[in-house]
Design a protein around this motif. Sequence first.
Motif, PDB file in Angstrom:
ATOM      1  N   SER A  71       0.853  -1.197   0.000  1.00 29.57           N
ATOM      2  CA  SER A  71       0.000   0.000   0.000  1.00 29.57           C
ATOM      3  C   SER A  71       0.886   1.243   0.000  1.00 29.57           C
ATOM      4  CB  SER A  71      -0.908   0.021   1.236  1.00 29.57           C
ATOM      5  OG  SER A  71      -0.134   0.122   2.418  1.00 29.57           O
ATOM      6  N   THR A  72       0.250   2.388  -0.277  1.00 30.22           N
ATOM      7  CA  THR A  72       0.927   3.689  -0.140  1.00 30.22           C
ATOM      8  C   THR A  72      -0.070   4.664   0.469  1.00 30.22           C
ATOM      9  OG1 THR A  72       0.259   4.509  -2.326  1.00 30.22           O
ATOM     10  CG2 THR A  72       2.336   3.262  -2.200  1.00 30.22           C
ATOM     11  N   HIS A  73       0.414   5.805   0.902  1.00 35.40           N
ATOM     12  CA  HIS A  73      -0.485   6.819   1.455  1.00 35.40           C
ATOM     13  C   HIS A  73      -1.454   7.301   0.371  1.00 35.40           C
ATOM     14  CE1 HIS A  73       1.512   7.041   5.290  1.00 35.40           C
ATOM     15  NE2 HIS A  73       2.687   7.242   4.713  1.00 35.40           N
ATOM     16  N   ARG A  74      -2.684   7.467   0.771  1.00 31.70           N
ATOM     17  CA  ARG A  74      -3.698   7.915  -0.191  1.00 31.70           C
ATOM     18  C   ARG A  74      -3.375   9.299  -0.749  1.00 31.70           C
ATOM     19  NH1 ARG A  74     -10.305   8.277   0.714  1.00 31.70           N
ATOM     20  NH2 ARG A  74     -10.701   9.600  -1.100  1.00 31.70           N
ATOM     21  N   GLU A  75      -2.842  10.178   0.096  1.00 26.54           N
ATOM     22  CA  GLU A  75      -2.640  11.574  -0.322  1.00 26.54           C
ATOM     23  C   GLU A  75      -1.645  11.717  -1.472  1.00 26.54           C
ATOM     24  OE1 GLU A  75       0.684  12.661   3.131  1.00 26.54           O
ATOM     25  OE2 GLU A  75      -1.359  13.464   3.250  1.00 26.54           O
ATOM     26  N   ILE A  76      -0.790  10.705  -1.682  1.00 28.75           N
ATOM     27  CA  ILE A  76       0.178  10.809  -2.786  1.00 28.75           C
ATOM     28  C   ILE A  76      -0.193   9.888  -3.949  1.00 28.75           C
ATOM     29  CG2 ILE A  76       2.062  11.480  -1.253  1.00 28.75           C
ATOM     30  CD1 ILE A  76       3.138   8.603  -1.501  1.00 28.75           C
ATOM     31  N   SER A  77      -1.344   9.219  -3.843  1.00 30.10           N
ATOM     32  CA  SER A  77      -1.695   8.238  -4.873  1.00 30.10           C
ATOM     33  C   SER A  77      -2.279   8.905  -6.119  1.00 30.10           C
ATOM     34  CB  SER A  77      -2.697   7.228  -4.318  1.00 30.10           C
ATOM     35  OG  SER A  77      -3.966   7.820  -4.144  1.00 30.10           O
ATOM     36  N   PHE A  78      -1.946   8.381  -7.258  1.00 28.81           N
ATOM     37  CA  PHE A  78      -2.561   8.782  -8.522  1.00 28.81           C
ATOM     38  C   PHE A  78      -4.004   8.280  -8.557  1.00 28.81           C
ATOM     39  CE2 PHE A  78       1.757   9.528  -9.347  1.00 28.81           C
ATOM     40  CZ  PHE A  78       1.992  10.073 -10.592  1.00 28.81           C
ATOM     41  N   CYS A  79      -4.217   7.102  -7.968  1.00 26.84           N
ATOM     42  CA  CYS A  79      -5.517   6.424  -8.114  1.00 26.84           C
ATOM     43  C   CYS A  79      -6.661   7.177  -7.457  1.00 26.84           C
ATOM     44  CB  CYS A  79      -5.431   5.010  -7.542  1.00 26.84           C
ATOM     45  SG  CYS A  79      -4.291   3.928  -8.440  1.00 26.84           S
ATOM     46  N   GLN A  80      -6.369   7.958  -6.396  1.00 28.63           N
ATOM     47  CA  GLN A  80      -7.454   8.698  -5.753  1.00 28.63           C
ATOM     48  C   GLN A  80      -8.050   9.741  -6.693  1.00 28.63           C
ATOM     49  OE1 GLN A  80      -6.792  11.336  -2.515  1.00 28.63           O
ATOM     50  NE2 GLN A  80      -4.770  12.032  -3.215  1.00 28.63           N
ATOM     51  N   HIS A  81      -7.262  10.198  -7.661  1.00 23.50           N
ATOM     52  CA  HIS A  81      -7.777  11.116  -8.672  1.00 23.50           C
ATOM     53  C   HIS A  81      -8.489  10.335  -9.779  1.00 23.50           C
ATOM     54  CE1 HIS A  81      -5.460  14.402  -6.874  1.00 23.50           C
ATOM     55  NE2 HIS A  81      -4.433  13.569  -6.812  1.00 23.50           N
ATOM     56  N   ALA A  82      -7.892   9.216 -10.160  1.00 18.31           N
ATOM     57  CA  ALA A  82      -8.436   8.450 -11.285  1.00 18.31           C
ATOM     58  C   ALA A  82      -9.792   7.841 -10.970  1.00 18.31           C
ATOM     59  CB  ALA A  82      -7.449   7.346 -11.676  1.00 18.31           C
ATOM     60  N   MET A  83     -10.022   7.440  -9.716  1.00 21.31           N
ATOM     61  CA  MET A  83     -11.253   6.697  -9.420  1.00 21.31           C
ATOM     62  C   MET A  83     -12.499   7.578  -9.516  1.00 21.31           C
ATOM     63  SD  MET A  83     -11.462   6.060  -5.328  1.00 21.31           S
ATOM     64  CE  MET A  83     -11.449   7.396  -4.127  1.00 21.31           C
ATOM     65  N   PHE A  84     -12.332   8.889  -9.428  1.00 16.70           N
ATOM     66  CA  PHE A  84     -13.495   9.768  -9.508  1.00 16.70           C
ATOM     67  C   PHE A  84     -13.784  10.221 -10.943  1.00 16.70           C
ATOM     68  CE2 PHE A  84     -12.304  10.483  -4.980  1.00 16.70           C
ATOM     69  CZ  PHE A  84     -13.496  10.034  -4.418  1.00 16.70           C
ATOM     70  N   GLY A  85     -12.997   9.739 -11.893  1.00 18.38           N
ATOM     71  CA  GLY A  85     -13.242  10.106 -13.283  1.00 18.38           C
ATOM     72  C   GLY A  85     -14.283   9.205 -13.927  1.00 18.38           C
ATOM     73  N   ASN A  86     -14.743   9.617 -15.085  1.00 18.68           N
ATOM     74  CA  ASN A  86     -15.727   8.833 -15.831  1.00 18.68           C
ATOM     75  C   ASN A  86     -15.084   7.934 -16.864  1.00 18.68           C
ATOM     76  OD1 ASN A  86     -17.949  10.063 -14.505  1.00 18.68           O
ATOM     77  ND2 ASN A  86     -17.757  11.860 -15.847  1.00 18.68           N
ATOM     78  N   ASP A  87     -13.770   8.080 -17.045  1.00 15.07           N
ATOM     79  CA  ASP A  87     -13.079   7.319 -18.080  1.00 15.07           C
ATOM     80  C   ASP A  87     -11.649   7.063 -17.622  1.00 15.07           C
ATOM     81  OD1 ASP A  87     -12.652   5.982 -20.409  1.00 15.07           O
ATOM     82  OD2 ASP A  87     -12.909   7.708 -21.736  1.00 15.07           O
TER      83      ASP A  87
END
Length: 306
Positions: A71-87
Amino acid sequence: MDVLFRQNTSEAERLETLRNYQVLDTPPEDVFDDLAKLAAYICGTPISLVSLIDAERQWFKANVGLDGVESTHREISFCQHAMFGNDVYEIENAVEDPLFRTNPLVVNDPGIRFYAGAPLITPSGQPLGTLCAIDRVPRRLTEEQREALRILAREVVSHLELRRARLQLEQEQRKLDGLLRMANDAADSLYMASRNELFIKQDHKLVRVSAADIRYVEALGDYVNIYAGRERHTVYSTMKELETKLPPREFARVHRKYIVRLDRIVAIEADAAIVDTGRVGEPTHLLPVPIGSSYKSALLGRLNLV
């Protein structure tokens, strides 16, 4: 204020949905590992992850290429931005992106340059994380690769749904098993209670005899004699049938012709059980009852030998 409240409520609901899948901190599973490997192969990247976004971390259900990292810290993750996208959320070169150029995952190991993540969206519309492909050099996906990543992300969600359904079925089965055990225990208790007394046909009437009063039972051809205190009841039956109707913890077959009450045995002498046939409070009346050779071992096994 209202916007912040709605955001906090929405995030709480998302986290509750994620935790309801009971997948966080579980061991690797082939189906998710295989989907991550396929994503890496299709996208041509050395790293691919099934990343689930918890409250303060992103945790990897499947991990290709980041050995030893769970795991990694959420605040530095790319995925926390990607998961809220539509594509598919795609960063071709992270060092040129103002949002990520100073990110520790870019500046330090693993040195991310390229990132593409397809959101994992539940049937109810909640984002759980992403299926992502990562490289240490800049690149760009083709439209075919993006479509493949979308398809694989949907497959991840489908398998999460199947996994949750299986767990729910297993939990329901355990509950059902528990209820069945309780029902069986209750039935056994009723059954045992029903064997604490017998109704014996005597002179065109049924006479109730308590199992506690029975001292021993003796076979007599097609009949059996039931000795209860001073009384002897002769009934048309078999020893095998009587065995099934007496409490098994209290009685033992000691001979093909005899069943005795265990707590009335006062001694074992050679091949005979000495049985007290008297009534409580009256003088002891001892009777030797033969022990058959094929029954002796089982009888001794039920006595508290020292």
